[in-house]
Scaffold this motif. Structure first.
Motif, PDB file in Angstrom:
ATOM      1  N   MET A  92       0.844  -1.178   0.000  1.00  0.00           N
ATOM      2  CA  MET A  92       0.000   0.000   0.000  1.00  0.00           C
ATOM      3  C   MET A  92       0.886   1.236   0.000  1.00  0.00           C
ATOM      4  O   MET A  92       1.397   1.627   1.041  1.00  0.00           O
ATOM      5  N   PRO A  93       1.063   1.840  -1.130  1.00  0.00           N
ATOM      6  CA  PRO A  93       1.922   3.015  -1.193  1.00  0.00           C
ATOM      7  C   PRO A  93       1.248   4.244  -0.608  1.00  0.00           C
ATOM      8  O   PRO A  93       0.029   4.348  -0.578  1.00  0.00           O
ATOM      9  N   ASN A  94       2.072   5.166  -0.143  1.00  0.00           N
ATOM     10  CA  ASN A  94       1.622   6.467   0.333  1.00  0.00           C
ATOM     11  C   ASN A  94       0.709   6.424   1.556  1.00  0.00           C
ATOM     12  O   ASN A  94      -0.095   7.314   1.749  1.00  0.00           O
ATOM     13  N   ILE A  95       0.805   5.378   2.367  1.00  0.00           N
ATOM     14  CA  ILE A  95       0.010   5.310   3.590  1.00  0.00           C
ATOM     15  C   ILE A  95       0.941   5.181   4.785  1.00  0.00           C
ATOM     16  O   ILE A  95       1.827   4.332   4.798  1.00  0.00           O
ATOM     17  N   LYS A  96       0.718   6.038   5.772  1.00  0.00           N
ATOM     18  CA  LYS A  96       1.452   5.959   7.039  1.00  0.00           C
ATOM     19  C   LYS A  96       0.412   5.919   8.151  1.00  0.00           C
ATOM     20  O   LYS A  96      -0.548   6.695   8.144  1.00  0.00           O
ATOM     21  N   VAL A  97       0.598   5.031   9.102  1.00  0.00           N
ATOM     22  CA  VAL A  97      -0.287   4.941  10.260  1.00  0.00           C
ATOM     23  C   VAL A  97       0.538   5.213  11.509  1.00  0.00           C
ATOM     24  O   VAL A  97       1.570   4.575  11.729  1.00  0.00           O
ATOM     25  N   PHE A  98       0.078   6.179  12.299  1.00  0.00           N
ATOM     26  CA  PHE A  98       0.735   6.523  13.556  1.00  0.00           C
ATOM     27  C   PHE A  98      -0.224   6.261  14.703  1.00  0.00           C
ATOM     28  O   PHE A  98      -1.437   6.336  14.533  1.00  0.00           O
ATOM     29  N   SER A  99       0.343   5.988  15.852  1.00  0.00           N
ATOM     30  CA  SER A  99      -0.467   5.753  17.033  1.00  0.00           C
ATOM     31  C   SER A  99      -0.210   6.823  18.073  1.00  0.00           C
ATOM     32  O   SER A  99       0.935   7.162  18.351  1.00  0.00           O
ATOM     33  N   GLY A 100      -1.305   7.327  18.643  1.00  0.00           N
ATOM     34  CA  GLY A 100      -1.172   8.174  19.814  1.00  0.00           C
ATOM     35  C   GLY A 100      -0.940   7.285  21.022  1.00  0.00           C
ATOM     36  O   GLY A 100      -0.928   6.052  20.921  1.00  0.00           O
ATOM     37  N   SER A 101      -0.761   7.887  22.171  1.00  0.00           N
ATOM     38  CA  SER A 101      -0.445   7.101  23.366  1.00  0.00           C
ATOM     39  C   SER A 101      -1.656   6.438  24.001  1.00  0.00           C
ATOM     40  O   SER A 101      -1.513   5.614  24.898  1.00  0.00           O
ATOM     41  N   SER A 102      -2.863   6.740  23.524  1.00  0.00           N
ATOM     42  CA  SER A 102      -4.054   6.203  24.175  1.00  0.00           C
ATOM     43  C   SER A 102      -4.334   4.743  23.842  1.00  0.00           C
ATOM     44  O   SER A 102      -4.875   4.023  24.669  1.00  0.00           O
ATOM     45  N   HIS A 103      -4.004   4.304  22.632  1.00  0.00           N
ATOM     46  CA  HIS A 103      -4.382   2.940  22.245  1.00  0.00           C
ATOM     47  C   HIS A 103      -3.382   2.330  21.253  1.00  0.00           C
ATOM     48  O   HIS A 103      -3.724   2.042  20.105  1.00  0.00           O
ATOM     49  N   PRO A 104      -2.142   2.102  21.678  1.00  0.00           N
ATOM     50  CA  PRO A 104      -1.145   1.554  20.753  1.00  0.00           C
ATOM     51  C   PRO A 104      -1.461   0.127  20.282  1.00  0.00           C
ATOM     52  O   PRO A 104      -1.086  -0.249  19.175  1.00  0.00           O
ATOM     53  N   ASP A 105      -2.175  -0.650  21.095  1.00  0.00           N
ATOM     54  CA  ASP A 105      -2.526  -2.014  20.686  1.00  0.00           C
ATOM     55  C   ASP A 105      -3.437  -2.020  19.467  1.00  0.00           C
ATOM     56  O   ASP A 105      -3.262  -2.831  18.554  1.00  0.00           O
ATOM     57  N   LEU A 106      -4.409  -1.126  19.452  1.00  0.00           N
ATOM     58  CA  LEU A 106      -5.319  -1.036  18.311  1.00  0.00           C
ATOM     59  C   LEU A 106      -4.553  -0.653  17.047  1.00  0.00           C
ATOM     60  O   LEU A 106      -4.759  -1.240  15.986  1.00  0.00           O
ATOM     61  N   ALA A 107      -3.670   0.318  17.160  1.00  0.00           N
ATOM     62  CA  ALA A 107      -2.882   0.738  15.999  1.00  0.00           C
ATOM     63  C   ALA A 107      -2.006  -0.406  15.494  1.00  0.00           C
ATOM     64  O   ALA A 107      -1.866  -0.602  14.282  1.00  0.00           O
ATOM     65  N   SER A 108      -1.437  -1.183  16.408  1.00  0.00           N
ATOM     66  CA  SER A 108      -0.620  -2.336  16.002  1.00  0.00           C
ATOM     67  C   SER A 108      -1.446  -3.365  15.246  1.00  0.00           C
ATOM     68  O   SER A 108      -0.993  -3.926  14.241  1.00  0.00           O
ATOM     69  N   ARG A 109      -2.650  -3.600  15.704  1.00  0.00           N
ATOM     70  CA  ARG A 109      -3.533  -4.549  15.003  1.00  0.00           C
ATOM     71  C   ARG A 109      -3.912  -4.042  13.620  1.00  0.00           C
ATOM     72  O   ARG A 109      -3.997  -4.815  12.669  1.00  0.00           O
ATOM     73  N   ILE A 110      -4.143  -2.748  13.516  1.00  0.00           N
ATOM     74  CA  ILE A 110      -4.511  -2.169  12.213  1.00  0.00           C
ATOM     75  C   ILE A 110      -3.377  -2.335  11.212  1.00  0.00           C
ATOM     76  O   ILE A 110      -3.589  -2.775  10.080  1.00  0.00           O
ATOM     77  N   VAL A 111      -2.144  -1.984  11.615  1.00  0.00           N
ATOM     78  CA  VAL A 111      -1.024  -2.085  10.669  1.00  0.00           C
ATOM     79  C   VAL A 111      -0.696  -3.540  10.357  1.00  0.00           C
ATOM     80  O   VAL A 111      -0.275  -3.841   9.233  1.00  0.00           O
ATOM     81  N   ASP A 112      -0.887  -4.442  11.311  1.00  0.00           N
ATOM     82  CA  ASP A 112      -0.690  -5.866  11.023  1.00  0.00           C
ATOM     83  C   ASP A 112      -1.672  -6.329   9.958  1.00  0.00           C
ATOM     84  O   ASP A 112      -1.317  -7.071   9.037  1.00  0.00           O
TER      85      ASP A 112
END
Length: 121
Positions: free
Chosen positions: A1-21
């Motif tokens: 997936m080109p041109n996509i960056k996903v960052f996580s704030g400090s409130s829910h890093p687990d959710l962000a990790s699942r999304i990028v996985d």
């Protein structure tokens, strides 16, 4: 997936990790810290120029701090020339505040009390 960056704030890093996985990409590098006066500092650790940026930040926990951190992250990405910035907010803060009709009901009750007990007002 080109041109996509996903960052996580400090409130829910687990959710962000699942999304990028699920997307098969790496989580963007971001450092958040607090100054001695409790101001939030956000450092985006990679280039976002021309990228579509998604910031995952929940509104749970320390709501005001999380919301401010999200706004600072959005500003940092826009300043760094991100093509588009999208906030992913699974728990939207302040959505359950009293609505206009609640205030009107309170005013009607006060007006009724004034009619019934004019001496009190």
């Amino acid at each position: 997936m080109p041109n996509i960056k996903v960052f996580s704030g400090s409130s829910h890093p687990d959710l962000a990790s699942r999304i990028v996985d699920r997307l098969g990409i790496d989580l963007g590098k971001v450092v958040t810290k607090k100054f001695s006066n409790l101001e939030t500092c956000v450092e985006i650790g990679e280039s976002v120029r021309g990228e579509d940026v998604y910031i995952v930040q929940s509104g749970s926990g320390e709501i005001n701090d999380n919301l401010m951190e999200l706004l600072i992250m959005i500003n940092a990405c826009k300043i760094a020339s991100a093509s588009r910035v999208t906030a992913v907010i699974p728990c939207f803060p302040y959505a359950r505040q009293d609505k206009k009709d609640k205030v009107c009901c309170f005013k009607l009750e006060v007006m009724a009390m004034r009619r019934e007990h004019p001496i009190l007002f």
